[in-house]
Motif scaffolding. Structure first.
Motif, mmCIF file in Angstrom:
data_model
loop_
_atom_site.group_PDB
_atom_site.id
_atom_site.type_symbol
_atom_site.label_atom_id
_atom_site.label_comp_id
_atom_site.label_asym_id
_atom_site.label_seq_id
_atom_site.Cartn_x
_atom_site.Cartn_y
_atom_site.Cartn_z
ATOM 1 N N GLY A 1 49.014 11.448 4.601
ATOM 2 C CA GLY A 1 48.798 12.728 5.268
ATOM 3 C C GLY A 1 47.367 12.911 5.746
ATOM 4 N N VAL A 2 47.207 13.739 6.768
ATOM 5 C CA VAL A 2 45.882 14.087 7.285
ATOM 6 C C VAL A 2 45.743 15.603 7.228
ATOM 7 C CG1 VAL A 2 45.809 12.052 8.754
ATOM 8 C CG2 VAL A 2 46.652 14.214 9.697
ATOM 9 N N ARG A 3 44.519 16.088 7.095
ATOM 10 C CA ARG A 3 44.271 17.524 6.908
ATOM 11 C C ARG A 3 43.765 18.165 8.193
ATOM 12 N NH1 ARG A 3 42.271 15.190 2.261
ATOM 13 N NH2 ARG A 3 40.131 15.212 3.074
ATOM 14 N N VAL A 4 44.408 19.261 8.572
ATOM 15 C CA VAL A 4 43.937 20.073 9.686
ATOM 16 C C VAL A 4 43.850 21.518 9.222
ATOM 17 C CG1 VAL A 4 44.948 18.543 11.426
ATOM 18 C CG2 VAL A 4 46.245 20.519 10.612
ATOM 19 N N VAL A 5 42.955 22.273 9.834
ATOM 20 C CA VAL A 5 42.772 23.686 9.488
ATOM 21 C C VAL A 5 43.118 24.530 10.708
ATOM 22 C CG1 VAL A 5 41.149 25.455 8.745
ATOM 23 C CG2 VAL A 5 40.999 23.144 7.789
ATOM 24 N N LEU A 6 44.006 25.505 10.526
ATOM 25 C CA LEU A 6 44.463 26.350 11.623
ATOM 26 C C LEU A 6 43.996 27.791 11.413
ATOM 27 C CD1 LEU A 6 48.145 25.078 11.999
ATOM 28 C CD2 LEU A 6 46.119 24.360 13.271
ATOM 29 N N PRO A 7 43.625 28.471 12.495
ATOM 30 C CA PRO A 7 43.153 29.844 12.360
ATOM 31 C C PRO A 7 44.258 30.842 12.050
ATOM 32 C CG PRO A 7 43.251 29.218 14.669
ATOM 33 C CD PRO A 7 43.522 27.974 13.870
ATOM 34 N N TYR B 1 56.059 25.436 22.387
ATOM 35 C CA TYR B 1 56.680 26.750 22.310
ATOM 36 C C TYR B 1 56.201 27.449 21.038
ATOM 37 C CZ TYR B 1 59.728 24.779 25.872
ATOM 38 O OH TYR B 1 60.199 24.190 27.020
ATOM 39 N N GLY B 2 55.938 28.728 21.165
ATOM 40 C CA GLY B 2 55.436 29.473 20.020
ATOM 41 C C GLY B 2 53.929 29.445 19.900
ATOM 42 N N LEU B 3 53.252 28.779 20.850
ATOM 43 C CA LEU B 3 51.790 28.757 20.873
ATOM 44 C C LEU B 3 51.304 29.594 22.060
ATOM 45 C CD1 LEU B 3 51.108 24.962 20.150
ATOM 46 C CD2 LEU B 3 51.084 26.865 18.522
ATOM 47 N N PRO B 4 50.219 30.329 21.897
ATOM 48 C CA PRO B 4 49.789 31.257 22.964
ATOM 49 C C PRO B 4 49.567 30.594 24.313
ATOM 50 C CG PRO B 4 48.596 31.701 20.928
ATOM 51 C CD PRO B 4 49.377 30.445 20.697
ATOM 52 N N ARG B 5 48.978 29.396 24.312
ATOM 53 C CA ARG B 5 48.655 28.737 25.584
ATOM 54 C C ARG B 5 49.566 27.547 25.864
ATOM 55 N NH1 ARG B 5 43.008 26.779 26.309
ATOM 56 N NH2 ARG B 5 43.442 25.741 24.327
ATOM 57 N N GLY B 6 50.659 27.436 25.147
ATOM 58 C CA GLY B 6 51.631 26.398 25.414
ATOM 59 C C GLY B 6 51.064 24.992 25.386
ATOM 60 N N ASP B 7 51.181 24.293 26.519
ATOM 61 C CA ASP B 7 50.775 22.897 26.599
ATOM 62 C C ASP B 7 49.280 22.713 26.342
ATOM 63 O OD1 ASP B 7 51.455 20.205 26.974
ATOM 64 O OD2 ASP B 7 50.842 20.249 29.069
ATOM 65 N N ASP C 1 47.434 24.435 24.240
ATOM 66 C CA ASP C 1 47.245 24.442 22.790
ATOM 67 C C ASP C 1 47.745 23.132 22.178
ATOM 68 O OD1 ASP C 1 45.970 26.868 22.433
ATOM 69 O OD2 ASP C 1 47.832 28.001 22.296
ATOM 70 N N ARG C 2 48.792 22.558 22.765
ATOM 71 C CA ARG C 2 49.270 21.272 22.254
ATOM 72 C C ARG C 2 48.201 20.200 22.438
ATOM 73 N NH1 ARG C 2 54.951 18.644 23.807
ATOM 74 N NH2 ARG C 2 54.380 19.292 25.912
ATOM 75 N N ILE C 3 47.513 20.195 23.567
ATOM 76 C CA ILE C 3 46.439 19.227 23.776
ATOM 77 C C ILE C 3 45.336 19.418 22.743
ATOM 78 C CG2 ILE C 3 44.556 18.597 25.343
ATOM 79 C CD1 ILE C 3 46.500 19.044 27.655
ATOM 80 N N ALA C 4 44.974 20.674 22.473
ATOM 81 C CA ALA C 4 43.959 20.938 21.452
ATOM 82 C C ALA C 4 44.401 20.392 20.103
ATOM 83 C CB ALA C 4 43.691 22.441 21.360
ATOM 84 N N ARG C 5 45.689 20.502 19.814
ATOM 85 C CA ARG C 5 46.210 19.956 18.557
ATOM 86 C C ARG C 5 46.131 18.427 18.538
ATOM 87 N NH1 ARG C 5 51.507 23.017 16.174
ATOM 88 N NH2 ARG C 5 50.493 24.995 15.630
ATOM 89 N N GLN C 6 46.388 17.809 19.681
ATOM 90 C CA GLN C 6 46.281 16.350 19.733
ATOM 91 C C GLN C 6 44.862 15.909 19.415
ATOM 92 O OE1 GLN C 6 47.670 15.660 23.711
ATOM 93 N NE2 GLN C 6 49.823 15.949 23.178
ATOM 94 N N HIS C 7 43.884 16.592 19.999
ATOM 95 C CA HIS C 7 42.487 16.265 19.708
ATOM 96 C C HIS C 7 42.166 16.517 18.237
ATOM 97 C CE1 HIS C 7 41.396 17.128 24.218
ATOM 98 N NE2 HIS C 7 42.131 16.055 24.070
ATOM 99 N N GLN C 8 42.696 17.597 17.699
ATOM 100 C CA GLN C 8 42.436 17.942 16.306
ATOM 101 C C GLN C 8 43.027 16.898 15.364
ATOM 102 O OE1 GLN C 8 44.073 21.738 15.133
ATOM 103 N NE2 GLN C 8 42.749 21.908 13.334
ATOM 104 N N LEU C 9 44.243 16.442 15.660
ATOM 105 C CA LEU C 9 44.863 15.462 14.777
ATOM 106 C C LEU C 9 44.158 14.122 14.859
ATOM 107 C CD1 LEU C 9 47.281 15.398 12.782
ATOM 108 C CD2 LEU C 9 48.467 14.067 14.521
#
Length: 314
Positions: free
Chosen positions: A160-166, A198-204, A206-214
């Motif tokens: 597992g890897v650790r991420v922190v979400l607001p 889906y379910g994220l304020p900025r959609g795609d 926000d998904r890109i931001a998650r990719q960078h975060q992971l």
């Protein structure tokens, strides 16, 4: 020796894995003649020779195509869930990453206007490359395609890897909830995290931001585990990388070794992420929800990438 000297193949595994890790695996790769990594014919047209002192541009495609153990399953076609232009710069060995939204409304050669991720479905990796080159005005030297199973397997092997979400979010498609604060992600849960829109304020976006975060979290976890001290884990990570990755035919083993040596001193601060500038989010003429790029700002970003300069955030 740190994990950042640990693998060209592992570096190829996760959207920017080609840029995250380096040399130990490359020598192993050279000895073993690619260890079964799939090659993509005709992916690039005029690749530059990767040599010390010169920059090189990779297109990293994170796709939902089934590779290796995930092949089949009744799933046909493929879409690009992630598109990253990755520039390995000369000199300081920095890496600049520019992500392009999968829903960007662009001209696909031979097909007219469409979402950029449709190019992969219509013409495979070669058309995806031609489309990105036309949109960005940058020649792609090499391509890395990563099947979704590689991410699932790597995060599982690493515990597992650790991420922190607001704030908390729930993916309505899988009903998976990610808590506010720290989350430990592995396997299918990690895959859902980087694919949710889906379910994220900025959609795609926000998904890109998650990719960078992971990607950042993955690099940190590899540093904690230090697979070079655990040969069995090292072998398993190598096999997971190889089974879920495809590269262009022009990317030779000597070039992989050159890339590994170039990145041997890479540090997290030298991996710089940016997202393509967006002008608006709206609809296409045929009623699809799409992202319209800010052409002028995106051109500035692409010029910075090609010029081996930090890419301004859109």
């Amino acid at each position: 020796m740190t994990v950042l000297r640990a693998s060209i193949r592992a570096a190829v595994v996760l959207a920017a894995v080609v840029v995250l890790v380096s040399s130990w695996y490359a020598w192993d790769l050279a000895r073993s003649a690619d260890l079964g990594i799939r090659r993509i014919p005709g992916a690039v047209r005029a690749p530059s020779v990767l040599a010390p002192g010169s920059g090189s541009t990779f297109l990293v495609i994170g796709s939902d195509v089934r590779l290796g153990a995930d092949e089949g399953g009744g799933v046909e076609g493929e879409r690009s869930d992630a598109l990253m232009l990755v520039r390995v710069t000369p000199g300081d060995g920095a890496v600049n990453v520019l992500s392009i939204p999968r829903d960007a409304w662009v001209e696909v050669p031979g097909h007219g206007e469409a979402k950029i991720n449709a190019a992969l479905a219509w013409g495979g990796v070669p058309l995806a490359v031609r489309t990105v080159e036309a949109v960005a005005g940058i020649a792609v030297d090499h391509v890395v395609e990563i099947g979704f199973g590689a991410l699932r397997d790597l995060t599982t092997l690493l515990g597992g890897v650790r991420v922190v979400l607001p704030e908390e979010s729930t993916d309505p498609l899988t009903r998976t909830t990610f808590d506010a604060g720290e989350n430990v992600l592995e396997g299918d849960r990690a895959l859902t995290f980087v694919r949710q829109r889906y379910g994220l304020p900025r959609g795609d976006l926000d998904r890109i931001a998650r990719q960078h975060q992971l990607l950042t979290a993955l690099l940190a976890r590899i540093g904690e585990v230090d697979p070079l001290r655990h040969p069995v884990l090292l072998d398993r990570l190598t096999e997971a990388a190889a089974s879920g990755v495809a590269i262009d035919e022009a990317l030779t083993v000597p070039e992989l070794i050159t890339l590994a040596d170039r990145l041997s001193a890479l540090r997290p601060g030298l991996i710089r992420y940016a997202t393509a500038a967006v002008g608006s989010v709206g609809g296409s003429p045929d009623g699809q929800s799409v992202v319209h790029l800010d052409g002028q700002a995106f051109a500035v970003q692409c010029a910075a990438l090609a010029g081996d300069r930090p890419v301004p955030e859109g």
